[in-house]
Design a protein around this motif. Structure first.
Motif, PDB file in Angstrom:
ATOM      1  N   GLY A 402       0.812  -1.205   0.000  1.00  0.00           N
ATOM      2  CA  GLY A 402       0.000   0.000   0.000  1.00  0.00           C
ATOM      3  C   GLY A 402       0.849   1.260   0.000  1.00  0.00           C
ATOM      4  N   SER A 403       1.920   1.257   0.809  1.00  0.00           N
ATOM      5  CA  SER A 403       2.820   2.406   0.832  1.00  0.00           C
ATOM      6  C   SER A 403       3.507   2.599  -0.513  1.00  0.00           C
ATOM      7  CB  SER A 403       3.874   2.222   1.931  1.00  0.00           C
ATOM      8  OG  SER A 403       3.269   2.203   3.207  1.00  0.00           O
ATOM      9  N   THR A 404       3.877   1.482  -1.153  1.00  0.00           N
ATOM     10  CA  THR A 404       4.519   1.565  -2.464  1.00  0.00           C
ATOM     11  C   THR A 404       3.562   2.165  -3.495  1.00  0.00           C
ATOM     12  OG1 THR A 404       5.773  -0.420  -1.888  1.00  0.00           O
ATOM     13  CG2 THR A 404       5.763   0.231  -4.204  1.00  0.00           C
ATOM     14  N   ARG A 405       2.316   1.709  -3.477  1.00  0.00           N
ATOM     15  CA  ARG A 405       1.329   2.248  -4.419  1.00  0.00           C
ATOM     16  C   ARG A 405       1.039   3.725  -4.144  1.00  0.00           C
ATOM     17  NH1 ARG A 405      -2.697  -3.098  -4.656  1.00  0.00           N
ATOM     18  NH2 ARG A 405      -1.728  -3.984  -6.539  1.00  0.00           N
ATOM     19  N   LEU A 406       1.051   4.103  -2.874  1.00  0.00           N
ATOM     20  CA  LEU A 406       0.849   5.512  -2.544  1.00  0.00           C
ATOM     21  C   LEU A 406       1.995   6.363  -3.094  1.00  0.00           C
ATOM     22  CD1 LEU A 406      -0.699   7.722  -1.060  1.00  0.00           C
ATOM     23  CD2 LEU A 406       0.532   7.078   1.037  1.00  0.00           C
ATOM     24  N   GLN A 423      -6.897   5.122  -9.735  1.00  0.00           N
ATOM     25  CA  GLN A 423      -6.810   3.667  -9.627  1.00  0.00           C
ATOM     26  C   GLN A 423      -5.652   3.265  -8.709  1.00  0.00           C
ATOM     27  OE1 GLN A 423      -5.536   1.402 -13.142  1.00  0.00           O
ATOM     28  NE2 GLN A 423      -7.321   0.082 -12.832  1.00  0.00           N
ATOM     29  N   GLN A 424      -4.493   3.892  -8.885  1.00  0.00           N
ATOM     30  CA  GLN A 424      -3.341   3.580  -8.041  1.00  0.00           C
ATOM     31  C   GLN A 424      -3.607   3.944  -6.579  1.00  0.00           C
ATOM     32  OE1 GLN A 424      -0.603   1.413  -8.018  1.00  0.00           O
ATOM     33  NE2 GLN A 424      -0.110   2.375  -9.976  1.00  0.00           N
ATOM     34  N   LEU A 425      -4.240   5.097  -6.364  1.00  0.00           N
ATOM     35  CA  LEU A 425      -4.544   5.520  -4.997  1.00  0.00           C
ATOM     36  C   LEU A 425      -5.584   4.612  -4.366  1.00  0.00           C
ATOM     37  CD1 LEU A 425      -4.263   7.485  -2.667  1.00  0.00           C
ATOM     38  CD2 LEU A 425      -5.905   8.999  -3.810  1.00  0.00           C
ATOM     39  N   SER A 426      -6.591   4.241  -5.145  1.00  0.00           N
ATOM     40  CA  SER A 426      -7.634   3.353  -4.615  1.00  0.00           C
ATOM     41  C   SER A 426      -7.034   2.016  -4.175  1.00  0.00           C
ATOM     42  CB  SER A 426      -8.707   3.135  -5.678  1.00  0.00           C
ATOM     43  OG  SER A 426      -9.675   2.221  -5.224  1.00  0.00           O
ATOM     44  N   ARG A 427      -6.094   1.490  -4.950  1.00  0.00           N
ATOM     45  CA  ARG A 427      -5.442   0.229  -4.583  1.00  0.00           C
ATOM     46  C   ARG A 427      -4.600   0.389  -3.317  1.00  0.00           C
ATOM     47  NH1 ARG A 427      -3.311  -1.679 -10.596  1.00  0.00           N
ATOM     48  NH2 ARG A 427      -5.311  -2.477 -11.351  1.00  0.00           N
ATOM     49  N   ALA A 428      -3.928   1.532  -3.204  1.00  0.00           N
ATOM     50  CA  ALA A 428      -3.137   1.786  -1.997  1.00  0.00           C
ATOM     51  C   ALA A 428      -4.019   1.806  -0.762  1.00  0.00           C
ATOM     52  CB  ALA A 428      -2.390   3.110  -2.133  1.00  0.00           C
TER      53      ALA A 428
END
Length: 488
Positions: A402-406, A423-428
């Motif tokens: 999650g931190s990586t995606r953020l 999309q990237q933030l939602s996954r994080a």
């Protein structure tokens, strides 16, 4: 039930009278019956142990004397008798610990016994020391050297008498096998009693092993102590783990096949103590012994890979403590080599992916090079995919992903279309929420994951994903619970 204390007292007085007349076997029968009615009676357990010791049943004396000392650690006569029994059973170091403490408590026979052994006791703590030493190394503040193991506490007092007694008749190979069985059950079921029992068997296996096999048994014992530290959190267990591995290293031949395993286990034990105490010297020792393990000859290449994996992690920790860029680059290079050598079916595959993810994230946070961040995302995906759903490591690996995606969302904030950014933030946010939901209350990672979750909700584009009031209240309650579980 009300008559039980009276019955125990009567049996004890009868047994004591026979004991004083030298009829030890007759006394033991009555005293054993007294302890059945009053199992927590210190005096009953002591007299039963002393009776068995005087009648020649040294192995039988072990359990009641150990229980006497467990119930009353200051019982000088119990300490002295237990020390004598242990020495007769081939445990001279353990025996000296108890005899010295008995002398420290003023037992006259213990002092004379110590003198015969060319020993005395530390005036501050009662530990055994040579007659030339004024105080033990710990009280004098002298750094310990290898081959100076601290005395380990006798750990059999919680066991059934017949079980403890039977152990002295088993060969050390069988003792080690049974100890591994208890460790396996601890791994499967998490019952802390299993790891306590495992240590009791492994201690005796190490004490009675042949000279050729003793180093392997000692390092196995040291690893079990480190496992128990993760269960109970007692710092002494890490000290004992290090002592066992150092003693194994001291006794192993330079070209022994177990040399790599001993060096690696010693390095990991020092690293675990560094995690617990933040002592810089322990981190340096961890790296030193793991580098030696990497250089030592072995017929099993995976032993070198395991040492590389551990020293890579410790290089990264030294970088965090001191900021030396060379340590971080060295860590990433080593861990990449480890990952390249680890097939997907390897039991440590997921953990190695997770460790390398953290190293790349740390380097990205310092230099903001996007290839490092993309590599961290790929490794985080692999770590989560390879982690079983019921693994206790899954929440932390989800939080790392999650931190990586953020970080990816923030890195590409100005360059990507809005839909892709969301999309990237939602996954994080999904990873961080799943991580928080899976962490038990009071777990020390809860505040860290909560802080990252709050940070994610504050970045540009997250406004429409804000949690509702009930969720916020639940997060606040978990944060308070985590703070309450954190020792001052």
């Amino acid at each position: 039930m009300s008559s039980e204390p009276a019955r125990a007292e009567k049996l004890f007085e009868q047994g004591k009278a026979l004991f004083l007349r030298g009829r030890y076997q007759d006394a033991v029968r009555l005293l054993a019956a007294a302890t059945e009615s009053a199992p927590t009676s210190v005096v009953c357990q002591f007299m039963l142990g002393a009776g068995r010791l005087n009648s020649g049943d040294t192995a039988g004396a072990l359990y009641p004397l150990a229980l006497c000392v467990y119930l009353d650690p200051e019982h000088a006569s119990g300490r002295f008798a237990l020390g004598v029994a242990l020495r007769e059973l081939g445990q001279p170091e353990q025996g000296a610990v108890h005899v010295a403490y008995a002398a420290y408590r003023g037992h006259p026979q213990a002092a004379a016994h110590l003198h015969e052994l060319a020993l005395t006791h530390c005036p501050d703590c009662g530990s055994p020391v040579t007659s030339r030493a004024a105080r033990c190394e710990g009280c004098a503040g002298t750094p310990r050297e290898i081959s100076a193991p601290r005395p380990r506490t006798w750990s059999w007092s919680h066991l059934r008498a017949e079980d403890a007694r039977s152990r002295w008749t088993l060969p050390y190979e069988r003792l080690a096998h049974v100890g591994r069985g208890h460790l396996s059950r601890y791994t499967s079921y998490g019952d802390p009693r299993e790891i306590d029992d495992a240590l009791a068997y492994l201690e005796l296996a190490a004490a009675t092993a042949s000279a050729a096999d003793r180093p392997a048994r000692l390092t196995e014992l040291g690893s079990a102590y480190r496992r128990r530290f993760t269960c109970h959190g007692l710092p002494a267990d890490l000290d004992h783990a290090i002592d066992c591995h150092e003693e194994a290293l001291d006794q192993a031949a330079a070209d022994a096949p177990e040399q790599v395993m001993i060096l690696a286990n010693l390095g990991v034990a020092y690293g675990s103590r560094h995690e617990s105490t933040a002592a810089a010297a322990d981190l340096e020792r961890a790296i030193h012994f793991l580098e030696r393990a990497m250089a030592a000859p072995t017929g099993d290449p995976d032993e070198h890979v395991a040492a590389m994996a551990s020293v890579g992690v410790f290089y990264e920790r030294r970088h965090q403590a001191g900021g030396d860029e060379a340590d971080l680059d060295r860590s990433i290079a080593l861990q990449n080599a480890v990952v390249d050598s680890s097939p997907r079916e390897h039991p440590r595959y997921a953990g190695r992916m997770a460790n390398l993810t953290i190293a790349y994230l740390n380097r990205y946070e310092r230099h903001h090079r996007l290839p490092d961040l993309e590599r961290a995302r790929l490794l985080a995906d692999r770590a989560v995919a390879a982690t079983p759903p019921d693994s206790p490591d899954l929440p932390i690996r989800l939080a790392t992903r999650g931190s990586t995606r953020l970080q990816l969302h923030l890195a590409y904030l100005a360059d990507e279309p809005e839909g892709t950014r969301d999309q990237q933030l939602s996954r994080a946010l999904d990873d961080l929420r799943r991580a928080l939901d899976a962490l038990p209350d009071g777990q020390p990672h809860v505040p860290v994951v909560l802080a990252e979750l709050v940070r994610a909700h504050l970045v540009p584009g997250a406004g429409h994903m804000a949690p509702d009031r009930r969720t916020l209240e639940a997060w606040e309650a978990r944060l308070e619970a985590a703070r309450g579980a954190t020792p001052e």
